[in-house]
Design an enzyme around this catalytic site. Structure first.
Site, PDB file in Angstrom:
ATOM      1  N   ASP A   1       0.873  -1.171   0.000  1.00 39.92           N
ATOM      2  CA  ASP A   1       0.000   0.000   0.000  1.00 39.92           C
ATOM      3  C   ASP A   1       0.909   1.220   0.000  1.00 39.92           C
ATOM      4  O   ASP A   1       1.765   1.368   0.871  1.00 39.92           O
ATOM      5  CB  ASP A   1      -0.881  -0.020   1.261  1.00 39.92           C
ATOM      6  CG  ASP A   1      -2.255   0.561   1.015  1.00 39.92           C
ATOM      7  OD1 ASP A   1      -2.318   1.623   0.372  1.00 39.92           O
ATOM      8  OD2 ASP A   1      -3.251  -0.024   1.475  1.00 39.92           O
TER       9      ASP A   1
ATOM     10  N   ASP B   1      -2.861   4.707  -2.454  1.00 38.94           N
ATOM     11  CA  ASP B   1      -3.878   5.358  -1.637  1.00 38.94           C
ATOM     12  C   ASP B   1      -4.202   6.752  -2.180  1.00 38.94           C
ATOM     13  O   ASP B   1      -3.281   7.549  -2.437  1.00 38.94           O
ATOM     14  CB  ASP B   1      -3.303   5.479  -0.214  1.00 38.94           C
ATOM     15  CG  ASP B   1      -4.349   5.830   0.817  1.00 38.94           C
ATOM     16  OD1 ASP B   1      -5.274   5.029   1.009  1.00 38.94           O
ATOM     17  OD2 ASP B   1      -4.240   6.907   1.444  1.00 38.94           O
TER      18      ASP B   1
ATOM     19  N   HIS C   1     -11.322  -2.410   3.245  1.00 41.83           N
ATOM     20  CA  HIS C   1     -11.275  -2.059   4.668  1.00 41.83           C
ATOM     21  C   HIS C   1     -12.026  -0.765   4.990  1.00 41.83           C
ATOM     22  O   HIS C   1     -12.114  -0.391   6.152  1.00 41.83           O
ATOM     23  CB  HIS C   1      -9.810  -1.946   5.089  1.00 41.83           C
ATOM     24  CG  HIS C   1      -9.113  -0.821   4.378  1.00 41.83           C
ATOM     25  ND1 HIS C   1      -8.885  -0.841   3.012  1.00 41.83           N
ATOM     26  CD2 HIS C   1      -8.645   0.363   4.820  1.00 41.83           C
ATOM     27  CE1 HIS C   1      -8.299   0.284   2.666  1.00 41.83           C
ATOM     28  NE2 HIS C   1      -8.133   1.038   3.734  1.00 41.83           N
ATOM     29  N   ASP C   2     -12.493  -0.050   3.974  1.00 36.66           N
ATOM     30  CA  ASP C   2     -13.248   1.191   4.208  1.00 36.66           C
ATOM     31  C   ASP C   2     -14.755   0.990   4.035  1.00 36.66           C
ATOM     32  O   ASP C   2     -15.522   1.918   4.289  1.00 36.66           O
ATOM     33  CB  ASP C   2     -12.824   2.274   3.198  1.00 36.66           C
ATOM     34  CG  ASP C   2     -11.386   2.738   3.374  1.00 36.66           C
ATOM     35  OD1 ASP C   2     -10.871   2.687   4.508  1.00 36.66           O
ATOM     36  OD2 ASP C   2     -10.792   3.162   2.370  1.00 36.66           O
TER      37      ASP C   2
ATOM     38  N   GLU D   1      -6.226   4.159  -6.167  1.00 36.77           N
ATOM     39  CA  GLU D   1      -7.534   4.381  -5.532  1.00 36.77           C
ATOM     40  C   GLU D   1      -8.041   5.739  -6.007  1.00 36.77           C
ATOM     41  O   GLU D   1      -7.474   6.777  -5.668  1.00 36.77           O
ATOM     42  CB  GLU D   1      -7.392   4.372  -4.007  1.00 36.77           C
ATOM     43  CG  GLU D   1      -8.743   4.444  -3.312  1.00 36.77           C
ATOM     44  CD  GLU D   1      -8.659   4.935  -1.864  1.00 36.77           C
ATOM     45  OE1 GLU D   1      -9.593   4.647  -1.100  1.00 36.77           O
ATOM     46  OE2 GLU D   1      -7.672   5.614  -1.502  1.00 36.77           O
TER      47      GLU D   1
HETATM   48  O1  TEU Z   1      -9.254   6.075   1.670  1.00 39.30           O
HETATM   49  C1  TEU Z   1      -9.631   7.237   1.007  1.00 39.30           C
HETATM   50  C2  TEU Z   1     -10.898   7.792   1.421  1.00 39.30           C
HETATM   51  O2  TEU Z   1     -11.269   8.816   0.892  1.00 39.30           O
HETATM   52  C3  TEU Z   1     -11.642   7.105   2.480  1.00 39.30           C
HETATM   53  O3  TEU Z   1     -11.405   7.772   3.650  1.00 39.30           O
HETATM   54  C4  TEU Z   1     -13.037   7.096   2.144  1.00 39.30           C
HETATM   55  O4  TEU Z   1     -13.506   8.331   1.780  1.00 39.30           O
HETATM   56  C5  TEU Z   1     -13.910   6.672   3.246  1.00 39.30           C
HETATM   57  O5  TEU Z   1     -13.249   5.832   4.105  1.00 39.30           O
HETATM   58  C6  TEU Z   1     -15.034   5.927   2.646  1.00 39.30           C
HETATM   59  O6  TEU Z   1     -15.666   5.259   3.594  1.00 39.30           O
HETATM   60  C7  TEU Z   1      -7.913   5.777   1.799  1.00 39.30           C
HETATM   61  C8  TEU Z   1      -7.763   4.538   2.652  1.00 39.30           C
HETATM   62  O7  TEU Z   1      -8.333   3.456   1.990  1.00 39.30           O
HETATM   63  C9  TEU Z   1      -8.367   4.797   4.009  1.00 39.30           C
HETATM   64  O8  TEU Z   1      -8.346   3.664   4.822  1.00 39.30           O
HETATM   65  C10 TEU Z   1      -7.567   5.919   4.638  1.00 39.30           C
HETATM   66  O9  TEU Z   1      -8.168   6.274   5.844  1.00 39.30           O
HETATM   67  C11 TEU Z   1      -7.496   7.139   3.740  1.00 39.30           C
HETATM   68  O10 TEU Z   1      -7.191   6.829   2.396  1.00 39.30           O
HETATM   69  C12 TEU Z   1      -6.411   8.055   4.211  1.00 39.30           C
HETATM   70  O11 TEU Z   1      -5.172   7.475   3.977  1.00 39.30           O
END
Ligand code: TEU
Length: 543
Positions: A99, A200, A316-317, A242
């Site tokens: 990542d 990311d 994971h989000d 992403e």
């Molecule tokens: O996620 C990008 C992001 O915009 C997320 O925060 C998203 O908007 C939200 O979680 C949707 O539910 C990436 C990573 O995947 C996330 O885990 C990180 O928190 C974020 O970037 C910051 O690095």
């Protein structure tokens, strides 16, 4: 196929290390835990692991706040463990995809510690600083994790930008030294033999904060072409960006092979379909399946040869798909398999998020004190202050919150689901006695064996990788059907996206031939009178 890339035929498995497998009883998953589970991943048949961040981090955002890109988080292990993981995975033909979190660092990164020391510090310009405007924030940019994206620094009287938490200051990509640091760090990992990078929020690195432009800034693609040339372009790796908000047009800019940027991007258009227009992710609306069909079909066809799709329901989000758009009670197994069949027989590279392959579900909370996720906690506080009802906020968290997918992987029916012998950092879903890896392995009809079979189908049938896609449009809204066609062969994939049985008449579809995979046993497939069970899904070759 000429010019075939390994990642076009691959299936990727995402590991969120904190929750995957603890090996030393501290309640936190670790690298040794992953090494110990490689046999399991090999049995599933995956090609590569996307490893969520394992770098040194104070864990304000569970590793997405990095304080040293070339060191391993102590709870996870050591660099020796990491080298061993790369090597042992390789012996099983599994690659490790790192990542890459380079939109921001942790506020504990030495660059930021230096930058904070004052306006003249050589590292000051590694980050984005602005003077106050009218005694307040420079402009109205907001953080994804609630509140202003600007944090005041008392010592210097300036604000710094953080599009995520205040402990995740944004790097200043306009500074060529920052870009060079990133290339060097990427080359450090490439030299270790990693299989690529998941990038990311990479769409944010070309931002122009003063114009409040964050995503898709004007220099974004120039930076990615530089990155490609200076780092992974010389290696046979997978790169996936992403990119929230990408359209097919935008996706082609990243992934058209002629442009030398990335292998593919994660697009999130389907993911946003249960969110109110103009609202945030917490503002819910029911999914309209016909919209889902249109969106996924559009992505299947529009990239053409100038791009490549990534296929996913979970990460994971995101909440667990079976709880979100399926039925995680009565039809949990059927609907889990339905999502798998629907997705894995599309064109693109599928991604499986840990636990998805054993049918894990969301875990609702009662009180905000049970939450660990910074996005969730900040939103709760903000909305309470704005006067929202507590029950409504908790409801949104249970539907959409990020902790849902982050509960520890359920390996067996022993205490804490076999995740840890200690106190887990986040509650284990109490349904682990029923839903766990061991039970899945024993049951030939389990969700796991459906995933395993789908991965095998992809390996053995070029039609799954290369076939053209066509959506069937003259079917009821809740029925999702598509054709794949390749070298004279046609497969038809069917999914009943509903807890109601239904009957279809599709005589023009022709004759069913070989039955390929399904989530119910059925004697035949008769298109004149096609009866579908709740959440039934299957694929059949046409005669
Ligand atoms: O996620 C990008 C992001 O915009 C997320 O925060 C998203 O908007 C939200 O979680 C949707 O539910 C990436 C990573 O995947 C996330 O885990 C990180 O928190 C974020 O970037 C910051 O690095």
């Amino acid at each position: 196929m000429n010019n075939t890339k390994w990642w076009q035929t691959a299936v990727i498995y995402q590991i969120y290390p904190r929750s995957f497998q603890d090996s030393d009883g501290d309640g936190i998953g670790d690298l040794r835990g992953i090494i110990n589970r490689l046999d399991y991943l090999e049995q599933l048949g995956i090609t590569a692991i996307w490893l969520s961040p394992v770098y040194k981090s104070p864990n304000d955002d569970n590793g997405y706040d990095i304080s040293n890109y070339q060191e391993i988080m102590s709870e996870f292990g050591t660099m020796e463990d990491m080298d061993e993981l790369i090597e042992r995975a390789k012996l099983r033909n599994i690659r490790i995809i790192m990542d890459l979190v380079v939109n921001h660092t942790s506020d504990e990164h030495p660059w930021f510690i230096e930058a904070r020391k004052g306006k003249d510090n050589p590292y000051r310009n590694y980050y984005i600083w602005r003077d106050p405007v009218n005694g307040g924030v420079p402009n109205s940019l907001r953080s994804t994790f609630s509140g202003s994206a600007w944090e005041f620094d008392e010592a210097s009287g300036q604000y710094y930008l953080h599009l995520f938490s205040r402990r995740q200051p944004d790097l200043n990509w306009e500074n060529s030294k920052v870009r060079q640091e990133v290339w060097d760090m990427m080359n450090f990992w490439l030299d270790k033999g990693v299989g690529g990078f998941r990038m990311d929020v990479i769409d944010l690195v070309g931002k122009i904060p003063d114009q409040e432009i964050t995503g898709n800034g004007p220099k974004l693609h120039e930076y990615l072409q530089d990155m490609n040339r200076e780092t992974f372009g010389k290696h046979d790796v997978l790169t996936v960006g992403e990119t929230w908000g990408a359209t097919p047009e935008v996706a082609k800019l990243y992934s058209d092979p002629d442009r030398n940027e990335l292998s593919m991007v994660f697009q999130f258009e389907h993911i946003g379909l249960d969110q109110q227009d103009g609202g945030e992710k917490w503002d819910l609306k029911p999914l309209d399946v016909s919209e889902l069909k249109q969106v996924l079909a559009k992505w299947q066809t529009e990239l053409g040869n100038a791009g490549w799709n990534s296929l996913f329901w979970n990460n994971h989000d995101l909440p667990r798909i079976v709880s979100r758009w399926g039925d995680d009670k009565q039809y949990r197994v059927q609907s889990s398999k339905m999502f798998a069949i629907l997705l894995h027989l599309m064109k693109g590279t599928p991604y499986i998020y840990q636990g998805e392959e054993i049918g894990m579900t969301n875990y609702p909370i009662q009180e905000i004190s049970e939450a660990q996720d910074i996005e969730t906690i900040n939103m709760y506080q903000e909305r309470i202050a704005e006067g929202y009802a507590k029950e409504d906020i908790i409801h949104s968290i249970n539907v959409k919150g990020r902790d849902n997918a982050r509960t520890p992987v359920q390996w067996d029916h022993s205490p804490n689901g076999g995740f840890t012998t200690g106190e887990p950092w986040l509650h284990v879903n109490p349904n682990y006695k029923e839903i766990n890896m061991e039970a899945n392995l024993k049951d030939p009809d389990s969700v796991f064996h459906c995933y395993r079979k789908l991965i095998e189908l992809r390996k053995n049938n070029p039609i799954v990788v290369w076939g053209d896609f066509e959506l069937l449009t003259r079917v009821p809204d809740q029925v999702f059907m598509y054709f794949r066609r390749y070298e004279g062969e046609t497969w038809l994939v069917t999914a009943n996206f509903s807890r109601e049985a239904t009957t279809l008449e599709l005589p023009e579809t022709g004759q069913a031939g070989e039955f390929i995979i399904g989530n119910y046993t059925r004697d035949d497939v008769d298109f004149k009178q096609l009866q579908l069970q709740p959440y039934e899904a299957f694929a059949v070759k046409l005669a």
